[in-house]
Design a protein around this motif. Structure first.
Motif, PDB file in Angstrom:
ATOM      1  N   GLN A 188      37.868 -30.289 -32.483  1.00 32.39           N
ATOM      2  CA  GLN A 188      38.204 -29.845 -31.268  1.00 32.39           C
ATOM      3  C   GLN A 188      37.416 -28.459 -31.567  1.00 32.39           C
ATOM      4  OE1 GLN A 188      40.211 -26.993 -31.379  1.00 32.39           O
ATOM      5  NE2 GLN A 188      40.825 -26.902 -33.784  1.00 32.39           N
ATOM      6  N   ALA A 189      37.654 -27.785 -30.795  1.00 32.43           N
ATOM      7  CA  ALA A 189      36.620 -26.167 -30.219  1.00 32.43           C
ATOM      8  C   ALA A 189      37.769 -25.359 -28.647  1.00 32.43           C
ATOM      9  CB  ALA A 189      35.551 -25.874 -29.803  1.00 32.43           C
ATOM     10  N   GLY A 190      39.027 -25.482 -29.859  1.00 35.27           N
ATOM     11  CA  GLY A 190      40.362 -24.864 -28.365  1.00 35.27           C
ATOM     12  C   GLY A 190      40.893 -26.124 -27.705  1.00 35.27           C
ATOM     13  N   THR A 191      41.365 -25.832 -26.605  1.00 29.31           N
ATOM     14  CA  THR A 191      41.981 -26.421 -26.052  1.00 29.31           C
ATOM     15  C   THR A 191      41.792 -27.797 -24.550  1.00 29.31           C
ATOM     16  OG1 THR A 191      42.392 -24.549 -24.071  1.00 29.31           O
ATOM     17  CG2 THR A 191      43.861 -24.890 -25.767  1.00 29.31           C
ATOM     18  N   THR A 192      40.090 -27.130 -24.599  1.00 31.01           N
ATOM     19  CA  THR A 192      39.659 -27.940 -23.798  1.00 31.01           C
ATOM     20  C   THR A 192      37.904 -28.014 -23.811  1.00 31.01           C
ATOM     21  OG1 THR A 192      38.886 -26.031 -22.385  1.00 31.01           O
ATOM     22  CG2 THR A 192      40.499 -27.089 -21.527  1.00 31.01           C
ATOM     23  N   ASN A 193      37.845 -28.262 -25.397  1.00 27.90           N
ATOM     24  CA  ASN A 193      36.289 -28.175 -26.324  1.00 27.90           C
ATOM     25  C   ASN A 193      36.194 -29.514 -27.272  1.00 27.90           C
ATOM     26  OD1 ASN A 193      33.463 -26.879 -24.044  1.00 27.90           O
ATOM     27  ND2 ASN A 193      36.117 -25.612 -23.997  1.00 27.90           N
ATOM     28  N   ILE A 194      34.969 -29.826 -27.097  1.00 29.16           N
ATOM     29  CA  ILE A 194      35.133 -30.792 -28.159  1.00 29.16           C
ATOM     30  C   ILE A 194      33.286 -30.823 -29.106  1.00 29.16           C
ATOM     31  CG2 ILE A 194      35.055 -32.630 -29.580  1.00 29.16           C
ATOM     32  CD1 ILE A 194      37.403 -33.438 -27.888  1.00 29.16           C
ATOM     33  N   ASN A 195      33.290 -29.747 -29.804  1.00 28.71           N
ATOM     34  CA  ASN A 195      32.007 -29.968 -30.118  1.00 28.71           C
ATOM     35  C   ASN A 195      31.755 -31.410 -31.158  1.00 28.71           C
ATOM     36  OD1 ASN A 195      31.636 -27.320 -29.328  1.00 28.71           O
ATOM     37  ND2 ASN A 195      32.287 -26.906 -31.110  1.00 28.71           N
ATOM     38  N   LEU A 196      30.215 -32.099 -30.557  1.00 27.56           N
ATOM     39  CA  LEU A 196      29.603 -33.242 -31.117  1.00 27.56           C
ATOM     40  C   LEU A 196      28.763 -32.701 -31.405  1.00 27.56           C
ATOM     41  CD1 LEU A 196      30.142 -35.340 -27.888  1.00 27.56           C
ATOM     42  CD2 LEU A 196      31.769 -35.023 -29.882  1.00 27.56           C
ATOM     43  N   THR A 197      28.344 -33.183 -32.651  1.00 29.54           N
ATOM     44  CA  THR A 197      27.467 -33.103 -33.924  1.00 29.54           C
ATOM     45  C   THR A 197      26.454 -34.446 -34.163  1.00 29.54           C
ATOM     46  OG1 THR A 197      28.311 -32.567 -35.947  1.00 29.54           O
ATOM     47  CG2 THR A 197      28.192 -30.392 -34.305  1.00 29.54           C
ATOM     48  N   PHE A 198      25.407 -34.615 -34.792  1.00 29.79           N
ATOM     49  CA  PHE A 198      24.593 -36.114 -34.632  1.00 29.79           C
ATOM     50  C   PHE A 198      23.456 -35.455 -35.430  1.00 29.79           C
ATOM     51  CE2 PHE A 198      25.473 -34.775 -30.303  1.00 29.79           C
ATOM     52  CZ  PHE A 198      23.617 -34.056 -29.155  1.00 29.79           C
ATOM     53  N   SER A 199      22.751 -36.322 -36.268  1.00 27.04           N
ATOM     54  CA  SER A 199      21.525 -36.447 -36.378  1.00 27.04           C
ATOM     55  C   SER A 199      20.230 -36.157 -35.156  1.00 27.04           C
ATOM     56  CB  SER A 199      21.011 -37.613 -36.974  1.00 27.04           C
ATOM     57  OG  SER A 199      21.069 -38.765 -36.711  1.00 27.04           O
ATOM     58  N   ALA A 200      18.958 -35.910 -34.833  1.00 31.85           N
ATOM     59  CA  ALA A 200      18.705 -36.500 -34.014  1.00 31.85           C
ATOM     60  C   ALA A 200      17.950 -37.223 -34.149  1.00 31.85           C
ATOM     61  CB  ALA A 200      17.306 -34.397 -34.652  1.00 31.85           C
ATOM     62  N   ALA A 201      18.013 -37.242 -32.918  1.00 25.81           N
ATOM     63  CA  ALA A 201      17.552 -38.977 -32.420  1.00 25.81           C
ATOM     64  C   ALA A 201      15.827 -39.576 -33.512  1.00 25.81           C
ATOM     65  CB  ALA A 201      16.714 -39.023 -31.184  1.00 25.81           C
ATOM     66  N   SER A 202      14.825 -38.076 -33.403  1.00 26.29           N
ATOM     67  CA  SER A 202      13.759 -38.268 -34.257  1.00 26.29           C
ATOM     68  C   SER A 202      13.584 -38.665 -35.324  1.00 26.29           C
ATOM     69  CB  SER A 202      13.462 -36.703 -33.970  1.00 26.29           C
ATOM     70  OG  SER A 202      13.620 -36.003 -34.941  1.00 26.29           O
ATOM     71  N   THR A 203      14.934 -39.168 -35.915  1.00 33.84           N
ATOM     72  CA  THR A 203      14.745 -39.374 -37.118  1.00 33.84           C
ATOM     73  C   THR A 203      15.076 -41.179 -37.009  1.00 33.84           C
ATOM     74  OG1 THR A 203      18.047 -39.403 -37.465  1.00 33.84           O
ATOM     75  CG2 THR A 203      16.211 -37.595 -38.488  1.00 33.84           C
ATOM     76  N   ILE A 204      14.721 -41.350 -36.010  1.00 35.50           N
ATOM     77  CA  ILE A 204      15.092 -43.044 -35.723  1.00 35.50           C
ATOM     78  C   ILE A 204      13.797 -43.351 -35.291  1.00 35.50           C
ATOM     79  CG2 ILE A 204      16.393 -45.285 -35.045  1.00 35.50           C
ATOM     80  CD1 ILE A 204      19.469 -42.868 -34.575  1.00 35.50           C
ATOM     81  N   THR A 205      13.465 -44.429 -35.572  1.00 37.48           N
ATOM     82  CA  THR A 205      11.336 -45.203 -35.137  1.00 37.48           C
ATOM     83  C   THR A 205      12.434 -45.315 -33.791  1.00 37.48           C
ATOM     84  OG1 THR A 205      11.215 -45.488 -37.759  1.00 37.48           O
ATOM     85  CG2 THR A 205      10.017 -46.397 -35.516  1.00 37.48           C
TER      86      THR A 205
END
Length: 189
Positions: free
Chosen positions: A16-33
């Protein structure tokens, strides 16, 4: 049909990033063939989205089933985060991330990797701030603070300061006062 990605994102988190935001993080797609990017799906009913409606060789990137929202299509293989600003306060949101192969020009070439366990994450946005009401009675050494409660709030914190910037606090504050709509602030000097 493009080549199917060979796996899922190695990491996926929602914060959560406050009342109206959620931060999503993930590994880069470049790491998947064979991955050209990701789609991120969201639900707000306490359940994880599924891959239902995500069909290879469809004319659109994805058409999730009712109750599931396509939040974004990540088209850069180096992207590792996304801010979901399409959320409301005091709500839990559940997400999944699905990699896809795509030739970059033909929509009929989308090929999603939906085998195995699809990575999921969830976060709950903060509630709105309560609305302050007039304090009363106001005495030389005390006052009763009043506020309108907020749905889904489980407690409130009172802060008392002698300066309006709150760079310093009166001894004993801030203080968690529980799930109430008023609090006697006393022992003021």
């Amino acid at each position: 049909l493009s080549l199917e990605p060979t796996g899922h994102a190695a990491s996926f988190t929602a914060v959560q990033a406050g009342t109206t935001n959620i931060n999503l993080t993930f590994s880069a797609a470049s790491t998947i063939t064979n991955a050209a990017g990701y789609i991120i799906l969201r639900r707000s009913d306490g359940n994880n989205p599924t891959n239902a409606g995500v069909t290879d060789a469809a004319t659109t990137a994805a058409a999730p089933t009712a109750g599931t929202t396509l939040v974004t299509t990540i088209t850069s293989t180096s992207t590792t985060s996304f801010n979901d600003g399409g959320v409301i306060s005091s709500q839990q949101y559940n997400y999944i991330i699905i990699p896809y192969g795509y030739n970059g020009t033909n929509a009929l070439s989308y090929n999603y990797f939906t085998a195995g366990t699809i990575p999921s994450a969830n976060a709950t946005t903060l509630p709105d701030a309560p609305t302050a009401l007039d304090a009363d009675p106001i005495n030389p050494n005390s006052f009763t603070a009043h506020w309108q409660t907020v749905d889904r709030a489980v407690s409130y914190v009172i802060d008392v300061s002698l300066v309006n910037t709150f760079v310093s606090h009166v001894d004993g504050y801030p203080q968690n006062v529980g799930n109430v709509s008023e609090f006697l602030v006393s022992l003021l000097q």
